[in-house]
Design an enzyme around this catalytic site. Structure first.
Site, short mmCIF file in Angstrom:
data_model
loop_
_atom_site.label_atom_id
_atom_site.label_comp_id
_atom_site.label_asym_id
_atom_site.label_seq_id
_atom_site.Cartn_x
_atom_site.Cartn_y
_atom_site.Cartn_z
N ARG A 51 0.82 -1.21 0.00
CA ARG A 51 0.00 0.00 0.00
C ARG A 51 0.86 1.26 0.00
O ARG A 51 0.41 2.32 -0.43
CB ARG A 51 -0.92 0.01 1.22
CG ARG A 51 -2.02 -1.02 1.18
CD ARG A 51 -3.00 -0.82 2.33
NE ARG A 51 -3.68 0.46 2.22
CZ ARG A 51 -4.53 0.93 3.14
NH1 ARG A 51 -4.79 0.23 4.23
NH2 ARG A 51 -5.12 2.11 2.97
N LYS A 148 1.54 -18.11 8.33
CA LYS A 148 0.66 -18.33 9.47
C LYS A 148 0.31 -16.98 10.11
O LYS A 148 1.05 -16.01 9.90
CB LYS A 148 1.32 -19.26 10.49
CG LYS A 148 2.38 -18.62 11.39
CD LYS A 148 2.86 -19.62 12.40
CE LYS A 148 3.78 -18.98 13.43
NZ LYS A 148 3.10 -18.15 14.40
N HIS A 178 8.26 -21.81 8.72
CA HIS A 178 9.71 -21.73 8.52
C HIS A 178 10.47 -22.78 9.32
O HIS A 178 11.61 -23.10 8.98
CB HIS A 178 10.22 -20.32 8.87
CG HIS A 178 10.23 -20.00 10.32
ND1 HIS A 178 9.13 -19.52 11.00
CD2 HIS A 178 11.21 -20.09 11.26
CE1 HIS A 178 9.43 -19.32 12.26
NE2 HIS A 178 10.68 -19.66 12.45
N LYS A 182 14.28 -25.54 8.34
CA LYS A 182 15.56 -25.60 9.04
C LYS A 182 16.33 -26.85 8.65
O LYS A 182 15.76 -27.94 8.50
CB LYS A 182 15.34 -25.55 10.56
CG LYS A 182 14.84 -24.19 11.05
CD LYS A 182 14.68 -24.18 12.56
CE LYS A 182 14.27 -22.80 13.05
NZ LYS A 182 15.32 -21.78 12.86
N GLU A 216 12.05 -19.13 24.12
CA GLU A 216 12.47 -17.83 23.62
C GLU A 216 12.83 -16.91 24.79
O GLU A 216 12.19 -16.98 25.84
CB GLU A 216 11.37 -17.18 22.79
CG GLU A 216 10.93 -17.99 21.58
CD GLU A 216 9.77 -17.33 20.85
OE1 GLU A 216 10.06 -16.57 19.91
OE2 GLU A 216 8.61 -17.57 21.22
N ASP A 235 -0.23 -19.70 18.68
CA ASP A 235 0.90 -19.12 17.98
C ASP A 235 2.01 -20.12 17.70
O ASP A 235 2.71 -20.01 16.70
CB ASP A 235 1.46 -17.94 18.79
CG ASP A 235 2.50 -17.15 18.02
OD1 ASP A 235 2.19 -16.70 16.90
OD2 ASP A 235 3.62 -16.98 18.54
N HIS A 240 4.10 -24.87 14.74
CA HIS A 240 5.51 -25.26 14.84
C HIS A 240 5.71 -26.57 15.60
O HIS A 240 6.32 -27.52 15.10
CB HIS A 240 6.31 -24.16 15.53
CG HIS A 240 6.36 -22.87 14.79
ND1 HIS A 240 6.30 -22.79 13.42
CD2 HIS A 240 6.46 -21.59 15.22
CE1 HIS A 240 6.37 -21.53 13.04
NE2 HIS A 240 6.46 -20.78 14.11
#
Length: 481
Positions: A51, A148, A178, A182, A216, A235, A240
């Site tokens: 945009r 996702k 993703h 890996k 994380e 999430d 994952h």
């Protein structure tokens, strides 16, 4: 050692949302690396679309800055950068209107491979798909890449799949995760299916349990509003961790073929038992204002989990009775992603009580340093008699294959697979829906009870309840290092 580079066919790639964070941080730098390694043929075109009403020169300047920011200086060869930027074009476009679509159609140069990366909010997926169809920009050889989240629950996932299916065939839709790109995840398939060593032991008779950890150190940061409507279960677990579980638990496919692989993963999801409330632990990091979930999410009354741990069972002949423990969370002690297969104790020890047995463990490390290690018992060197100790037969990709090995980033590999038309590492629509069909009842239970996540300190290993989840089974989590 230099990785073997396989060129792809001439292509046009349109990146919708090209001025956004994902495109600037991952997609465009990844494409530059593939160009630098000779994998992208001359004459291919990469078109940014967004945009933002910026000029081509402004887009090129922003992209060059992104390369400098997100890639090591040693990779930024001035001639290669100039050549890569010469491949780029830009079209301001309105995903829900008419502006820019005729211009985009005019910029497409090849009738061969056309790929469209939807690096935008999922609410725009249907609009983009429709306009690509209505303006005859996409054809039967075209592919779309969708990020996702693939829906928020089963109903929304089905609706999204139906919307995309109205304009594209299933073999044209690439749902990207993703984690599947890996190097270690793909090596897991090689270790399992290219060697006879582990297959006879890869079952409930010899495996005590499996742990999958994605930890994380960061919090929700700038994603607070999105994350508070999602949480760790939606999430991370639904996509994952579920994908990693499938690769560990799946049966050998008859062939290394996209649908054969995805058929076997789907069987794992459908074999999952419902999870009882006692086998789910939810947590939320609570600290000072700069390190507190409630402050970062902007919702002082939030009951959204930033940590979740689960105990799962796969009810089939291979895995009946072997628990799978999954955990993921933010603001934890270390950043680590790993799969640990813990084998059972030998039925009898000939070495006496002075030599207690320690677990044989196969660890697949996804990050930070990709590799594998297998912990086994050996005799401790020296004249002190038969004294046993456990050691790691360790393999780091960097050490085993050379520090100069060019290992593509996950996004690089997956985008090149899109251009090749290889869907092996992408999720199929029925696989996504099956995952949501399993996840939805778990979420419904705690929502109906109004559960509040258990608080945990930032920089810790998570809430106390997660430790008890394994402790009550006589087991313990591997240390988050």
């Amino acid at each position: 050692m230099v990785a073997r580079v396989i060129p792809v066919d001439l292509f046009d790639l349109v990146i919708f949302g090209a001025t956004g964070d994902l495109a600037q941080r991952k997609i465009l730098p990844g494409l530059y690396r593939r160009w630098k390694e000779g994998q992208i043929p001359e004459g291919s075109t990469i078109i940014g679309a967004a945009r933002s009403d910026v000029t081509l020169d402004e887009f090129l300047s922003t992209t060059k800055s992104a390369l400098q920011k997100y890639l090591p200086a040693k990779e930024l060869d001035s001639d290669k950068v100039a050549g890569f930027l010469a491949m780029l074009d830009y079209v301001p476009i309105d995903a829900r209107g008419t502006d820019g679509w005729q211009e985009l159609a005019a910029r497409m140069r090849t009738d061969k491979v056309r790929a469209f990366y939807f690096s935008v909010a999922p609410a725009l997926f249907g609009d983009l798909a429709q306009r690509l169809h209505d303006h005859a920009i996409a054809h039967r050889q075209s592919r779309i890449v969708v990020e996702k989240p693939f829906g928020h629950d089963l109903a929304s996932a089905r609706a999204l799949n139906a919307t995309l299916a109205a304009y594209f065939h299933e073999d044209q839709i690439y749902r990207i995760d993703h984690y599947l790109g890996k190097e270690t995840v793909q090596n897991l398939m090689a270790v399992r299916f290219a060697n006879i060593l582990f297959e006879p032991l890869w079952n409930a008779q010899y495996v005590d349990h499996v742990q999958i950890t994605v930890a994380e150190t960061v919090g929700v940061e700038g994603r607070g509003e999105y994350y508070d409507h999602s949480g760790a279960m939606r999430d991370m677990v639904q996509n994952h961790l579920m994908q990693l579980l499938c690769l560990i638990a799946m049966e050998p496919p008859h062939h290394f073929d996209p649908d054969a692989m995805r058929d076997e993963k789907l069987k794992v999801i459908r074999a999952l038992d419902p999870v009882s409330a006692a086998d789910v632990v939810r947590g939320q990091y609570r600290g000072t204002d700069g390190d507190d979930y409630l402050a970062e999410s902007g919702n002082p009354d939030s009951r959204t989990e930033s940590f979740v741990a689960l105990k799962l069972h796969v009810s089939n002949w291979r895995w009946k009775g072997t628990p799978f423990y999954l955990r993921t969370g933010k603001r934890l002690k270390s950043r680590v992603s790993e799969i640990a297969v813990i084998f059972k104790e030998p039925p009898h020890s000939i070495f006496g009580a002075e030599n207690p047995w320690r677990e044989n463990v196969l660890v697949i490390r996804l990050q930070p340093d990709e590799g594998m290690d297998l912990r086994v018992m050996i005799k401790e060197p020296g004249p002190g008699g038969m004294r046993l100790k456990d050691v790691a037969l360790d393999m780091s990709f960097a050490e085993a294959l050379g520090d100069d090995l060019d290992i593509p980033d996950a996004y690089e590999r997956l985008i090149m697979d899109v251009i090749r038309g290889n869907q092996t590492l992408f999720m199929r629509g029925d696989e996504v829906e099956a995952a949501w069909a399993w996840v939805d009842p778990v979420i419904a239970v705690w929502q109906a009870r109004g559960d509040t996540p258990e608080p945990y300190e930032p920089g810790s290993t998570g809430p106390e309840g997660a430790l008890m989840l394994l402790h009550k089974d006589g087991r313990r989590w591997r240390e988050v290092r």
